[in-house]
Design a protein around this motif. Sequence first.
Motif, PDB file in Angstrom:
ATOM      1  N   PRO A  96       0.812  -1.231   0.000  1.00  0.00           N
ATOM      2  CA  PRO A  96       0.000   0.000   0.000  1.00  0.00           C
ATOM      3  C   PRO A  96       0.841   1.274   0.000  1.00  0.00           C
ATOM      4  CG  PRO A  96      -0.844  -1.567   1.603  1.00  0.00           C
ATOM      5  CD  PRO A  96       0.485  -2.092   1.151  1.00  0.00           C
ATOM      6  N   LEU A  97       1.926   1.291   0.765  1.00  0.00           N
ATOM      7  CA  LEU A  97       2.747   2.503   0.813  1.00  0.00           C
ATOM      8  C   LEU A  97       3.441   2.754  -0.520  1.00  0.00           C
ATOM      9  CD1 LEU A  97       4.300   2.378   4.389  1.00  0.00           C
ATOM     10  CD2 LEU A  97       2.536   3.907   3.530  1.00  0.00           C
ATOM     11  N   ALA A  98       3.923   1.684  -1.155  1.00  0.00           N
ATOM     12  CA  ALA A  98       4.568   1.836  -2.455  1.00  0.00           C
ATOM     13  C   ALA A  98       3.578   2.349  -3.484  1.00  0.00           C
ATOM     14  CB  ALA A  98       5.158   0.497  -2.904  1.00  0.00           C
ATOM     15  N   ARG A  99       2.407   1.720  -3.527  1.00  0.00           N
ATOM     16  CA  ARG A  99       1.411   2.103  -4.510  1.00  0.00           C
ATOM     17  C   ARG A  99       0.766   3.447  -4.184  1.00  0.00           C
ATOM     18  NH1 ARG A  99       3.371  -0.105  -8.342  1.00  0.00           N
ATOM     19  NH2 ARG A  99       1.667   0.898  -9.453  1.00  0.00           N
ATOM     20  N   GLY A 100       0.797   3.852  -2.914  1.00  0.00           N
ATOM     21  CA  GLY A 100       0.224   5.137  -2.534  1.00  0.00           C
ATOM     22  C   GLY A 100       1.166   6.299  -2.784  1.00  0.00           C
ATOM     23  N   THR A 101       2.448   6.108  -2.453  1.00  0.00           N
ATOM     24  CA  THR A 101       3.433   7.164  -2.655  1.00  0.00           C
ATOM     25  C   THR A 101       3.641   7.439  -4.136  1.00  0.00           C
ATOM     26  OG1 THR A 101       4.562   6.445  -0.641  1.00  0.00           O
ATOM     27  CG2 THR A 101       5.777   7.909  -2.108  1.00  0.00           C
ATOM     28  N   GLY A 102       3.640   6.374  -4.949  1.00  0.00           N
ATOM     29  CA  GLY A 102       3.876   6.535  -6.386  1.00  0.00           C
ATOM     30  C   GLY A 102       2.914   7.484  -7.062  1.00  0.00           C
ATOM     31  N   PRO A 103       1.604   7.244  -6.991  1.00  0.00           N
ATOM     32  CA  PRO A 103       0.672   8.150  -7.677  1.00  0.00           C
ATOM     33  C   PRO A 103       0.635   9.539  -7.075  1.00  0.00           C
ATOM     34  CG  PRO A 103      -0.528   6.532  -6.377  1.00  0.00           C
ATOM     35  CD  PRO A 103       0.899   6.083  -6.425  1.00  0.00           C
ATOM     36  N   LEU A 104       0.856   9.629  -5.771  1.00  0.00           N
ATOM     37  CA  LEU A 104       0.873  10.943  -5.138  1.00  0.00           C
ATOM     38  C   LEU A 104       1.949  11.817  -5.768  1.00  0.00           C
ATOM     39  CD1 LEU A 104      -0.188  12.773  -2.852  1.00  0.00           C
ATOM     40  CD2 LEU A 104       1.586  11.792  -1.383  1.00  0.00           C
ATOM     41  N   LEU A 105       3.137  11.257  -5.950  1.00  0.00           N
ATOM     42  CA  LEU A 105       4.229  11.992  -6.578  1.00  0.00           C
ATOM     43  C   LEU A 105       4.007  12.139  -8.081  1.00  0.00           C
ATOM     44  CD1 LEU A 105       7.264  10.372  -4.711  1.00  0.00           C
ATOM     45  CD2 LEU A 105       6.264  12.623  -4.314  1.00  0.00           C
ATOM     46  N   SER A 106       3.426  11.096  -8.712  1.00  0.00           N
ATOM     47  CA  SER A 106       3.214  11.126 -10.159  1.00  0.00           C
ATOM     48  C   SER A 106       2.286  12.259 -10.569  1.00  0.00           C
ATOM     49  CB  SER A 106       2.629   9.792 -10.638  1.00  0.00           C
ATOM     50  OG  SER A 106       3.528   8.747 -10.408  1.00  0.00           O
ATOM     51  N   VAL A 107       1.209  12.424  -9.830  1.00  0.00           N
ATOM     52  CA  VAL A 107       0.259  13.489 -10.145  1.00  0.00           C
ATOM     53  C   VAL A 107       0.941  14.851 -10.051  1.00  0.00           C
ATOM     54  CG1 VAL A 107      -1.825  14.669  -9.366  1.00  0.00           C
ATOM     55  CG2 VAL A 107      -1.782  12.181  -9.482  1.00  0.00           C
ATOM     56  N   GLY A 108       1.696  15.056  -8.984  1.00  0.00           N
ATOM     57  CA  GLY A 108       2.399  16.325  -8.813  1.00  0.00           C
ATOM     58  C   GLY A 108       3.402  16.576  -9.923  1.00  0.00           C
ATOM     59  N   LEU A 109       4.180  15.539 -10.302  1.00  0.00           N
ATOM     60  CA  LEU A 109       5.173  15.692 -11.364  1.00  0.00           C
ATOM     61  C   LEU A 109       4.510  15.914 -12.715  1.00  0.00           C
ATOM     62  CD1 LEU A 109       7.760  12.916 -10.354  1.00  0.00           C
ATOM     63  CD2 LEU A 109       8.100  15.396 -10.264  1.00  0.00           C
ATOM     64  N   ALA A 110       3.404  15.194 -12.971  1.00  0.00           N
ATOM     65  CA  ALA A 110       2.725  15.348 -14.254  1.00  0.00           C
ATOM     66  C   ALA A 110       2.176  16.762 -14.425  1.00  0.00           C
ATOM     67  CB  ALA A 110       1.588  14.324 -14.370  1.00  0.00           C
ATOM     68  N   ILE A 111       1.630  17.304 -13.349  1.00  0.00           N
ATOM     69  CA  ILE A 111       1.096  18.667 -13.404  1.00  0.00           C
ATOM     70  C   ILE A 111       2.226  19.682 -13.552  1.00  0.00           C
ATOM     71  CG2 ILE A 111      -0.112  20.439 -12.073  1.00  0.00           C
ATOM     72  CD1 ILE A 111      -1.824  18.191 -10.880  1.00  0.00           C
ATOM     73  N   ALA A 112       3.335  19.440 -12.843  1.00  0.00           N
ATOM     74  CA  ALA A 112       4.457  20.387 -12.873  1.00  0.00           C
ATOM     75  C   ALA A 112       5.244  20.318 -14.188  1.00  0.00           C
ATOM     76  CB  ALA A 112       5.394  20.114 -11.696  1.00  0.00           C
ATOM     77  N   LEU A 113       5.498  19.095 -14.696  1.00  0.00           N
ATOM     78  CA  LEU A 113       6.354  18.930 -15.869  1.00  0.00           C
ATOM     79  C   LEU A 113       5.574  18.976 -17.176  1.00  0.00           C
ATOM     80  CD1 LEU A 113       8.734  16.083 -14.584  1.00  0.00           C
ATOM     81  CD2 LEU A 113       9.136  18.555 -14.591  1.00  0.00           C
ATOM     82  N   PHE A 114       4.408  18.318 -17.219  1.00  0.00           N
ATOM     83  CA  PHE A 114       3.646  18.233 -18.456  1.00  0.00           C
ATOM     84  C   PHE A 114       2.546  19.285 -18.537  1.00  0.00           C
ATOM     85  CE2 PHE A 114       4.547  13.379 -18.395  1.00  0.00           C
ATOM     86  CZ  PHE A 114       5.856  13.629 -18.801  1.00  0.00           C
TER      87      PHE A 114
END
Length: 287
Positions: A96-114
């Motif tokens: 759960p922690l692996a799968r939870g941390t991943g999308p949390l960071l992914s959303v932030g990076l996608a909004i910031a970079l893309f």
Amino acid sequence: MDPLAIVLVGAAAVCHALWNLAAKKAADAGAVFVWINSLGSGVIYLPVVAVAAVAYPPRLSWALAGAILVTGVLHVAYSLVLQRGYQRGDLSVVYPLARGTGPLLSVGLAIALFHEKTGVVGLAGAAGVVGGIFVIGFQPGRRDAALAAGIGYGVLTGVFIAAYTVFDAWAVGPLAISPILYDWGNNLVRAALLTPHAWKHRTEIHPIWTKYRGPILTVASIAPAAYILVLFAYRFAPVSLVAPARELSIVVGSVFAWLLLREPQAGRRVAGACLVLAGVVALATAH
């Protein structure tokens, strides 16, 4: 979110939960296990890659080779950290922690970079998915080395998940690399990077294969399918929505852990699963 993307992500979630259960069963096999299943994936999916290459000839370039090399490095780090986490910690904590941390960071990076844009409903859905995952994985009152290791490795795994998620979305999106070829090359890079380690520990290969043949074949055959489905989903929906939605695997994994591994606290996990489902519904109606 596009209905086809939802179907792809849902199928990927089931596949992902299945291969992680298999990896947990072989937790003590370490890097040799990762090497064998990476090599196995390359062999198993070779006919699929060959057919895809004939139907849709890939455009070979240095960009293609570089992207596959980068994702291979990121994925080998992810695989090793995850396998180590399963060796040191519990599935119900690491996953759960692996799968939870991943999308949390992914959303932030996608909004910031893309510069991806998602409305309030989409962001609320992402928060619901991530929040539900942490409800499932949080175990109040427990303080021991296994829990600490599970938390540490789970979060570190999530960092690598976020890194390869954003990079891979760019590779199959703007670079238009075939998801099938991309994931196949990724497995070959992983196998190549781990070959020196496998050679050094070659006396362990046959015993590990004999003991964990079932989990190896499960991971080798199902793990690529799970990620190829996600890579195709990136073509129909933005990363900031696909990355959290694919964490439906936590719901599936929690049910498997309860029914197959007899893990406790089913009520709390069901509550977390309901929160995840609510988040996914919000994501599906965000666009």
